[in-house]
Design an enzyme around this catalytic site. Sequence first.
Site, mmCIF file in Angstrom:
data_model
loop_
_atom_site.group_PDB
_atom_site.id
_atom_site.type_symbol
_atom_site.label_atom_id
_atom_site.label_comp_id
_atom_site.label_asym_id
_atom_site.label_seq_id
_atom_site.Cartn_x
_atom_site.Cartn_y
_atom_site.Cartn_z
ATOM 1 N N HIS A 163 0.811 -1.215 0.000
ATOM 2 C CA HIS A 163 0.000 0.000 0.000
ATOM 3 C C HIS A 163 0.847 1.268 0.000
ATOM 4 O O HIS A 163 0.341 2.360 -0.319
ATOM 5 C CB HIS A 163 -0.931 0.004 1.211
ATOM 6 N N ASP A 396 -11.842 -4.905 -17.657
ATOM 7 C CA ASP A 396 -12.285 -5.881 -18.665
ATOM 8 C C ASP A 396 -11.122 -6.236 -19.585
ATOM 9 O O ASP A 396 -10.643 -5.406 -20.352
ATOM 10 C CB ASP A 396 -13.451 -5.294 -19.473
#
Length: 455
Positions: A163, A396
Site C-alpha cells: 500500500h 475488462d
Amino acid sequence: MAPPIAVRVLDRCRVAPPPGSAPPTSLPLTFFDIPWLLFPPFQPLFFFQFPIPTSHFTSATLPKLKHSLSLTLLEYFPFSGRISNYPESETPAIVYAEGDSVGMTVAEADGDFDNFCGHHSKDACEFHQLVPRLSESDEVPMMAVQITVFSNAGISIGLALHHAVSDGRTFTNFMKTWSSIYRNGEKSLPKSFPLPFYDRSVIKELKGLKEIFLQQWRKHKKYLSKTSREDREDDSVRATFVMSPREMEKVKKWIMAHCRRKGKPPPPLLSAYVLTCAFVWVCLCEARAGRVSTAPPDTCFFGFNAGGITRLDYPVPAAYLGNCVAFGRAVAGRSDLMGEEGIVAAAEAIGRKIKELDGEVLGGAERWILEWEVLTGSEVHVVVLGSPKLDLYEVDFGWGRPRKIEEVSIDEMKSGISLTESRDIKGGIEIGLVLPNDQMDVFASLFHGGLKVLP
C-alpha cells in the site's frame, strides 16, 4: 461447503518492463505513504468467466497476459521496484533499477469456479491459495501476481500490492491500463487515459507529519497488527452482502422518521456510503456480542479512508502515482450502537467524521498511526478496506466484467471488511466479510432480517 480445492503451480516467472524503457528512479515516500509501511499488503482477487481448457490458457492467453503486463509496467515501473530501507536519518523510498521485475505465479485449480463467485459463505482459507504473498525482507517488493486457471470455467487474477506505493485510485488505473492493453494492444490507450504522474513535489509536507510518521514507523518497523492465517479460527468463512439503493433509502427514511419522533436533528450526512457503513457497523456489533475473546470496550471505532485529492486545498493530479488518502475514525459508545437508536448513532458518528474531513482533511493527522494501532488490533472495532467509488468491476480484459471481486487481505485484520461497488445493482454496494461461522450466521440474520422489517 464445497469440497476443498487443489491448486497446482504450473510456473513461477518474473515480468519486467521492456528493457531500457524506464530510468533508474528513487521516489521518496510522502507523509501519505509512510503510515502504510505498517500495514500488510492488500490482496485484490478478480474472477473472470472464461471457459477455456488449460492448454489454450498456457499457449495463447498466458503469453498475452505477460506481454501486456510488461507494457503496463513501462508506465507503472515503480510497481516493479522495491522499498529500500535507508538509514534511520533518511526517508524510505520506492527504488526502481533496470532489471527489477514483478513475480508471477501461474497455477491451475480444480475447484468449483461458480462457488468462488457466489455471495454465500465459503471457507475463507480456500481463497489464500489464489493470491500471492510479498516477502518481508529488508527491501520489500512492491507487487506480485498470481494467475490461476479453472479449466473450462474461468480465470482468477490475484495480486499482492504494497500500500505504500498505491492507493485504490492508483491501483484501479493500473488494472484498467493492463486490461486495456491486453484487450486492444499497446497503442489502445485513449489520449485522455490517466497515465501515471510521479512528481512527489505536488504533495506538500505540512504540519511536520512526515517526521512524526517516520518516528512512529521507526518505533514499530513491523505491521501494527497482523493475524497470521495459521492463527485464524478454523471455521472462518467469507461471504458478501449487498446493499441496494432501495434498501439504503429504507434505512434513510427510518433514521429521518426516528429523529423526527425524538425531536432531534438528523445525522449531518446520509450518503449511500454512510447508510451502508452505519447499518453494517451495528450488525457487526450485535453479531460479535458475547463472541469475542476479550471483554469489549465501552467505546467502538469505525475506521475508513477518505480521498485527499478532492479535499486538499491545493491541486494534486488525478493520475498522481502514490497515496493521497486520509484516515478517518468514527467513534460511538458501544451501548449506543447496541440500543434502539444504534443505526442513528452509527450514522451520526460516521457522517460527522466525514464532514470534519471535508472541512480539514489533515485535521488530527498526527494521530493517524496511533489511532489505527488501536483499531487494527481489536476484534470489536471495524476497519474498511476499499471503496465503492473505484469502479473495479469495469476492469475488462476482453472476457467481460469480473464475475466477482474479493479483498483477501481482510483475513489478516481482526476487524477488516471490504467495500466495492455492486456488480449487478446500479448504485449498490458490496460488503465483504470474514468471520467465524457462528458470527457470520448471526450477522446474515441481522443484515437480511433488519432490512426486511424496515418499512
